[in-house]
Design a protein around this motif. Sequence first.
Motif, PDB file in Angstrom:
ATOM      1  N   ARG A  10      42.391  31.536  37.004  1.00 52.00           N
ATOM      2  CA  ARG A  10      43.166  32.227  38.326  1.00 52.00           C
ATOM      3  C   ARG A  10      42.676  33.725  38.297  1.00 52.00           C
ATOM      4  O   ARG A  10      43.209  34.161  39.421  1.00 52.00           O
ATOM      5  CB  ARG A  10      44.802  32.096  37.921  1.00 52.00           C
ATOM      6  N   THR A  11      42.102  34.339  37.380  1.00 51.10           N
ATOM      7  CA  THR A  11      41.960  35.744  37.307  1.00 51.10           C
ATOM      8  C   THR A  11      40.992  35.940  38.687  1.00 51.10           C
ATOM      9  O   THR A  11      41.460  37.145  39.358  1.00 51.10           O
ATOM     10  CB  THR A  11      41.171  36.120  36.211  1.00 51.10           C
ATOM     11  N   PRO A  12      39.966  35.417  39.067  1.00 47.51           N
ATOM     12  CA  PRO A  12      39.070  35.732  40.150  1.00 47.51           C
ATOM     13  C   PRO A  12      39.837  35.593  41.646  1.00 47.51           C
ATOM     14  O   PRO A  12      39.842  36.819  42.238  1.00 47.51           O
ATOM     15  CB  PRO A  12      38.078  34.588  40.052  1.00 47.51           C
ATOM     16  N   LEU A  13      40.980  34.875  41.704  1.00 47.45           N
ATOM     17  CA  LEU A  13      41.758  34.553  43.019  1.00 47.45           C
ATOM     18  C   LEU A  13      42.753  35.757  42.724  1.00 47.45           C
ATOM     19  O   LEU A  13      42.861  36.511  43.830  1.00 47.45           O
ATOM     20  CB  LEU A  13      42.287  33.272  43.023  1.00 47.45           C
ATOM     21  N   ALA A  14      43.175  35.980  41.652  1.00 47.84           N
ATOM     22  CA  ALA A  14      44.289  37.118  41.621  1.00 47.84           C
ATOM     23  C   ALA A  14      43.741  38.365  42.007  1.00 47.84           C
ATOM     24  O   ALA A  14      44.345  39.167  42.563  1.00 47.84           O
ATOM     25  CB  ALA A  14      44.896  37.170  40.123  1.00 47.84           C
ATOM     26  N   ALA A  15      42.272  38.685  41.413  1.00 47.03           N
ATOM     27  CA  ALA A  15      41.719  39.834  41.555  1.00 47.03           C
ATOM     28  C   ALA A  15      41.403  40.090  43.069  1.00 47.03           C
ATOM     29  O   ALA A  15      41.695  41.227  43.445  1.00 47.03           O
ATOM     30  CB  ALA A  15      40.442  39.922  40.618  1.00 47.03           C
TER      31      ALA A  15
END
Length: 439
Positions: A10-15
């Motif tokens: 989920r980190t890329p989407l959150a970024a």
Amino acid sequence: MDEGRPPARRTPLAAVLTANSISTAGTSLTLIGVPWFVLETTGSAGRAGVVAFCATLPIVVAALVGGPVIDRLGRRRVAVASDAVCGATVAAVPLLQYAGALEFWMLCALMALNGLAHTPGNTARYVLVPDLAEHAGTTLARAASLFDAVSRGARMVGAALAGVLIAVAGAETVLLLDAATFALSALLVAAGVRGVRAAEPRKTAAPVSLRTYRAELKEGYAYLLGNRLLLAVVVMVMFMNGTDQGWNAVLLPVHAEGELGGSTDLGLLTALFGAGGLTGALLYGSVGHRFSRRTVFAVCVVLCGAPRFVVAALTGTTLPLAVTMVLGGIAGGMLNPILTTVTYERVPEELRSRVSGALTAGCELAMPVGGLAAGLLVEGMGATGALLAMGGVYFLATLSPLVFPAWRGMEGPEPRVSSSGSCHPGPGPAARTQRSSAS
């Protein structure tokens, strides 16, 4: 979990969501800060229109030719470079002003460079959302909803903050803060989207040449011109964006300075419009999807624009316009979920950057003229006449869904043709479920 399928990250989407919200908040600062800076330093609505023209013409140019570039350079690199250039150009305005070296032509040139770099970054983040949603193990509807919701919230906060900061510390401080938001957005995308295949350059692309570039560019425009509904959307939104640019860059700042409470009211009204947009997006996600897309769209598109021009022209106090801005924002907030759903249903992944660039170019084609025309109209016929004239153009444009048959295709997906010529069905009901909003 299916074997062979990578674990959800989920980190890329959150970024990307965070970076886009920060960049959007900064853009709201510029939207208010630059026109107010011009009015403060020159006292001329005409010059404010010239700056708006210089800032938006390169946006159209970048959108016209930038689709294939995004795929070749990589969406992550383009987003980072875009934010870096935008931050540097915005910061240069107050720094040159403090040094006593800022000339009007320099301001125009800096805003032109800012506009040229701005659109590729926005497009790169936008077209990443479907891939990052899959990467995160979430639905496209949820990811698109979050993308638009946080953007609208950031736009609202940025506008309110801009109005207060201009009144307290001056337009120069607002522009420096905007530059800082671009820098933070670049850092988030650079670190958070590293290693995502969809964000990197396409290794399968044909060797770089003018011929292949023209072929790829032509492919995006051919797809757009071959889809009657998308083409109808582009033509209508082109006129809406042109008059909106005149409203944001000239008419509302002039009205706030001459009739209302100055920059504080300008920020308040812009924030209220953003708050209404967020409310409308959420309202559509909860109940609007149950009704006919075309009916909801046709009603809301008429209500979102022309009334505020008329109310501003006929009243000289903040309250009536504030109420109109909230209601218009609610109506406008219901439009993007429908338009983005329609776009994602009809454009295949391999053409997404190119078609998105073509869509952006078409939709923003009238923006340079809108800002310039608003400035000239104010100089020639006064603020009231300019408001009524541009409001009339807005109203006529928004009658399109009621008049032209192409809009009947808005009700559901149609088969999508990939660049290889194969036919792909649009998403099924599960992929088109309730969505709070879209980009």
